[in-house]
Design a protein around this motif. Structure first.
Motif, PDB file in Angstrom:
ATOM      1  N   MET A 140       0.823  -1.198   0.000  1.00  0.00           N
ATOM      2  CA  MET A 140       0.000   0.000   0.000  1.00  0.00           C
ATOM      3  C   MET A 140       0.864   1.257   0.000  1.00  0.00           C
ATOM      4  O   MET A 140       0.603   2.181  -0.732  1.00  0.00           O
ATOM      5  N   LEU A 141       1.881   1.281   0.834  1.00  0.00           N
ATOM      6  CA  LEU A 141       2.716   2.477   0.921  1.00  0.00           C
ATOM      7  C   LEU A 141       3.832   2.492  -0.111  1.00  0.00           C
ATOM      8  O   LEU A 141       4.292   3.552  -0.496  1.00  0.00           O
ATOM      9  N   GLY A 142       4.295   1.329  -0.527  1.00  0.00           N
ATOM     10  CA  GLY A 142       5.403   1.279  -1.462  1.00  0.00           C
ATOM     11  C   GLY A 142       6.725   1.586  -0.779  1.00  0.00           C
ATOM     12  O   GLY A 142       6.806   1.706   0.440  1.00  0.00           O
ATOM     13  N   ASP A 143       7.749   1.733  -1.573  1.00  0.00           N
ATOM     14  CA  ASP A 143       9.087   1.983  -1.039  1.00  0.00           C
ATOM     15  C   ASP A 143       9.222   3.448  -0.642  1.00  0.00           C
ATOM     16  O   ASP A 143       9.089   4.347  -1.467  1.00  0.00           O
ATOM     17  N   ARG A 144       9.468   3.685   0.631  1.00  0.00           N
ATOM     18  CA  ARG A 144       9.592   5.045   1.156  1.00  0.00           C
ATOM     19  C   ARG A 144      10.963   5.276   1.798  1.00  0.00           C
ATOM     20  O   ARG A 144      11.133   6.229   2.548  1.00  0.00           O
ATOM     21  N   ARG A 145      11.908   4.438   1.485  1.00  0.00           N
ATOM     22  CA  ARG A 145      13.239   4.554   2.098  1.00  0.00           C
ATOM     23  C   ARG A 145      13.895   5.895   1.806  1.00  0.00           C
ATOM     24  O   ARG A 145      14.639   6.407   2.636  1.00  0.00           O
ATOM     25  N   ASP A 146      13.599   6.459   0.651  1.00  0.00           N
ATOM     26  CA  ASP A 146      14.227   7.728   0.280  1.00  0.00           C
ATOM     27  C   ASP A 146      13.653   8.921   1.051  1.00  0.00           C
ATOM     28  O   ASP A 146      14.184  10.021   0.991  1.00  0.00           O
ATOM     29  N   ARG A 147      12.597   8.704   1.811  1.00  0.00           N
ATOM     30  CA  ARG A 147      11.992   9.783   2.594  1.00  0.00           C
ATOM     31  C   ARG A 147      12.615   9.922   3.983  1.00  0.00           C
ATOM     32  O   ARG A 147      12.292  10.852   4.713  1.00  0.00           O
ATOM     33  N   ILE A 148      13.484   8.997   4.331  1.00  0.00           N
ATOM     34  CA  ILE A 148      14.096   8.991   5.656  1.00  0.00           C
ATOM     35  C   ILE A 148      15.571   9.351   5.549  1.00  0.00           C
ATOM     36  O   ILE A 148      16.315   8.731   4.799  1.00  0.00           O
ATOM     37  N   ASP A 149      15.970  10.350   6.315  1.00  0.00           N
ATOM     38  CA  ASP A 149      17.374  10.761   6.373  1.00  0.00           C
ATOM     39  C   ASP A 149      17.958  10.268   7.693  1.00  0.00           C
ATOM     40  O   ASP A 149      17.772  10.898   8.740  1.00  0.00           O
ATOM     41  N   HIS A 150      18.638   9.134   7.620  1.00  0.00           N
ATOM     42  CA  HIS A 150      19.190   8.529   8.832  1.00  0.00           C
ATOM     43  C   HIS A 150      20.317   9.363   9.448  1.00  0.00           C
ATOM     44  O   HIS A 150      20.632   9.200  10.627  1.00  0.00           O
ATOM     45  N   ASP A 151      20.910  10.245   8.669  1.00  0.00           N
ATOM     46  CA  ASP A 151      22.025  11.049   9.161  1.00  0.00           C
ATOM     47  C   ASP A 151      21.623  12.477   9.517  1.00  0.00           C
ATOM     48  O   ASP A 151      22.449  13.258   9.972  1.00  0.00           O
ATOM     49  N   PRO A 166      19.299  15.659  11.357  1.00  0.00           N
ATOM     50  CA  PRO A 166      19.081  16.036  12.757  1.00  0.00           C
ATOM     51  C   PRO A 166      17.759  15.530  13.340  1.00  0.00           C
ATOM     52  O   PRO A 166      17.646  15.361  14.550  1.00  0.00           O
ATOM     53  N   ALA A 167      16.766  15.272  12.485  1.00  0.00           N
ATOM     54  CA  ALA A 167      15.457  14.824  12.985  1.00  0.00           C
ATOM     55  C   ALA A 167      15.514  13.342  13.341  1.00  0.00           C
ATOM     56  O   ALA A 167      16.136  12.537  12.639  1.00  0.00           O
ATOM     57  N   LEU A 168      14.861  12.993  14.436  1.00  0.00           N
ATOM     58  CA  LEU A 168      14.791  11.595  14.836  1.00  0.00           C
ATOM     59  C   LEU A 168      14.055  10.792  13.768  1.00  0.00           C
ATOM     60  O   LEU A 168      13.106  11.291  13.147  1.00  0.00           O
ATOM     61  N   VAL A 169      14.478   9.549  13.560  1.00  0.00           N
ATOM     62  CA  VAL A 169      13.902   8.734  12.498  1.00  0.00           C
ATOM     63  C   VAL A 169      12.410   8.488  12.744  1.00  0.00           C
ATOM     64  O   VAL A 169      11.594   8.594  11.822  1.00  0.00           O
ATOM     65  N   TRP A 170      12.024   8.199  13.987  1.00  0.00           N
ATOM     66  CA  TRP A 170      10.605   7.954  14.249  1.00  0.00           C
ATOM     67  C   TRP A 170       9.777   9.193  13.938  1.00  0.00           C
ATOM     68  O   TRP A 170       8.650   9.099  13.463  1.00  0.00           O
ATOM     69  N   GLN A 171      10.336  10.377  14.184  1.00  0.00           N
ATOM     70  CA  GLN A 171       9.626  11.620  13.907  1.00  0.00           C
ATOM     71  C   GLN A 171       9.458  11.814  12.400  1.00  0.00           C
ATOM     72  O   GLN A 171       8.416  12.284  11.942  1.00  0.00           O
TER      73      GLN A 171
END
Length: 82
Positions: A1-12, A14-19
């Motif tokens: 349903m959501l598809g690949d959203r890995r590119d929306r998360i910046d692991h490096d 300043p924002a927390l990943v869960w946020q």
């Protein structure tokens, strides 16, 4: 349903990943891409879509639940509040 959203998360970043996950889901709900009453994928499926740990998704959903954006029905799933 959501598809690949890995590119929306910046692991490096300043924002927390869960946020970031919570913000992304909230944006889709606000824009109507996830309509009222829609069932969200399982935590495991969302974790896979975002490339994050299941606990990260759980924390994001906990935040959205506290805001009244989603409703969690134990044993049935997580739904967009309506």
């Amino acid at each position: 349903m959501l598809g690949d959203r890995r590119d929306r998360i910046d692991h490096d970043g300043p924002a927390l990943v869960w946020q970031q996950v919570a913000d992304d889901l909230r944006a889709d709900i606000t824009a109507g891409r996830l309509p009222r009453g829609a069932r969200l994928p399982s935590y495991e499926d969302m974790a896979d879509s975002y490339g994050v740990a299941g606990m990260t998704v759980r924390r994001a959903i906990r935040e959205l639940r506290a805001e009244g954006v989603v409703v969690v029905v134990v044993g049935r799933g997580t739904y967009v509040a309506g």
